[in-house]
Design an enzyme around this catalytic site. Structure first.
Site: not given
Length: 480
Positions: A34, A42, A52, A125, A192, A247, A282, A321, A459
């Protein structure tokens, strides 16, 4: 040797660090490469967690601003003569708390690495031949992986042709999470999850917000009924929505951005805002990885893998990703990357594992109101050839929703008429990102609507909306 491992993972995001931990649990000597100064990738440092956290602050502000409704009292020093408490938001404190949360979680991953005897190799890496990873920046060395190299380098914000991100006025989510001052106005390209979440944040903080979406509806991956409900809520909150709008140019100046866009009727709309947030998706992070030189099959910059996450080169796998399958459309979700990491680690260790069912991956959008969904939308189920029926129930009927002062939205169940099997559940409203867990289990177990009806929901809870939607699906909603 110190640099010899069973598994070397490149990237420490939600896919990489989880894969490393699971591999180590299964007895594999593991290292994670890393280059960032912190672990977590990310999601933890620039995405899921900080955004959040900001949304939680926005929700707290919402409650405080409705102080009369909630019976809150505030010290006399904070009172204004005309309208009561002068309730605002201290962005310095917001960022301090957000950063504290992030720091605690990144530190937690470091502790998990130590607990599981995982080596963190600080640097960049590069794939360097069979079973080899070269550290090109940082602690320069060559690592060997006797069993597998895992590429989990993730994604980064990207723009669209003709729009240049200067990271000052035309920004990405990376800059938006660190804004120290609340902008008077902000335009957001893309509706999104990123776009609508920041729309919620900035509108609640007091900004004028305009969301510009190229497609005919906002949150276009969601069920059409959910999109319509969110648009109605956003307009009620004062968020301007421009759908079917492209746009065409954005020019940044010292005090703002001049935006030109083409509307659905072919006319040109001119928009001026202090900032333009580009939230149009992304792209994969593969720069410097040497993926093509290593022989990996690529597709638009993504690494092509099979259902077991094997690349075209034996001994190299990829998750998260950065990957794509034969059919494009791999969801970019932190929890999916983690699930892939666990499955891959178990496969490498020779354990029995089950491939991931990508039709049952839950999606959560933390705007206000929240969105939770899993399985097929009504349209997708019809396209798959099912004879589709649906049932819906509004949150506003529930006692718990009224107590919380959050009565917008509904739960919608999509199911197969022939076998009564639940095909998808789509919800927008209070706690939707939590309630979707029940729906995910229902799909995993091939639950029928009848079985969900017979499941007792406590409930008073928000979860009653799920049970009532099941009743409604059979035409027998109790409280509708």
């Amino acid at each position: 040797m110190a640099n010899e491992y069973d598994v070397v993972v490149i990237g420490s995001g939600t896919g990489g660090y989880v894969a490393a931990i699971r591999a180590a649990q299964l007895g594999l000597k593991t290292a994670v490469v890393e280059r960032a100064p912190v672990l977590g990738g990310t999601c933890l440092n620039w995405g899921c967690i900080p955004t959040k956290a900001l949304l939680e602050h926005a929700h707290a502000l919402k409650i405080a601003q409705d102080w009369k409704e909630w019976g809150l009292t505030i010290g006399q020093a904070a009172l204004r003569q005309d309208s009561g408490p002068a309730i605002g938001i201290d962005m310095n404190q917001v960022h301090a708390r957000k950063d504290k949360i992030v720091k605690g979680l990144t530190g937690g991953i470091e502790l998990l690495f130590k607990k599981n005897k995982i080596d963190w190799i600080k640097g960049s890496g590069r794939l360097a031949g069979k079973g080899k990873v070269e550290i090109t920046e940082g602690q320069k060395q060559v690592l060997s992986a006797s069993k597998e190299i895992i590429v989990a380098t993730g994604s980064t914000p990207r723009s669209v042709p003709g729009i240049e991100i200067d990271r000052k006025r035309i920004i990405t989510s990376d800059e938006a999470i660190h804004m120290k001052e609340i902008p008077k106005s902000i335009a957001i390209m893309g509706s999104g999850a990123v776009g609508v979440e920041f729309g919620s944040i900035f509108r609640r903080f007091g900004s004028e917000v305009t969301i510009i979406e190229l497609l005919p509806r906002i949150v276009p991956v969601e069920d059409e009924a959910v999109s319509a409900e969110l648009e109605k809520s956003f307009k009620k909150q004062g968020i301007k929505i421009l759908t079917g709008t492209k746009v065409t140019s954005a020019r940044a100046g010292s005090t703002g951005v001049d935006i030109e866009a083409q509307t659905p009727d072919g006319k040109t709309a001119k928009i001026n805002a202090e900032y333009l947030l580009v939230a149009t998706g992304r792209g994969p992070v593969t720069a410097g990885l040497g993926a093509e030189d290593a022989g990996l099959q690529m597709d638009r910059g993504y690494i092509r893998v099979d259902q077991d996450f094997k690349t075209s080169v034996p001994g190299i796998s990829a998750i998260g990703d950065v990957i794509t399958f034969e059919k494009p459309g791999h969801p970019q979700l932190a929890h999916l990357s983690s699930a892939e990491g666990i499955v891959l680690a178990e496969r490498i260790a020779g354990k029995e594992y089950r491939p991931i069912n990508y039709d049952q991956v839950p999606g959560c959008t933390y705007c206000d109101p929240e969105i939770g969904s899993v399985g097929f939308t009504e349209k997708q189920a019809q396209e798959r050839g099912y004879e589709v029926k649906t049932g819906s129930f509004k949150f506003g009927v529930l006692a718990r929703a009224r107590m919380a002062g959050e009565t917008e939205g509904f739960v919608k169940i999509v199911f197969d008429k022939k076998y009564d099997e639940i095909l998808g559940v789509h919800m927008i409203g209070p706690r939707a990102t939590e309630l979707v867990a029940e729906a995910t289990v229902a799909l995993k177990l091939e639950c029928t609507v009848e079985e969900l009806i017979r499941t007792i929901h406590a409930h008073p809870t928000m979860s009653e909306a799920v049970g009532e939607a099941a009743h409604a699906a059979h035409g027998a909603a109790i409280h509708a």
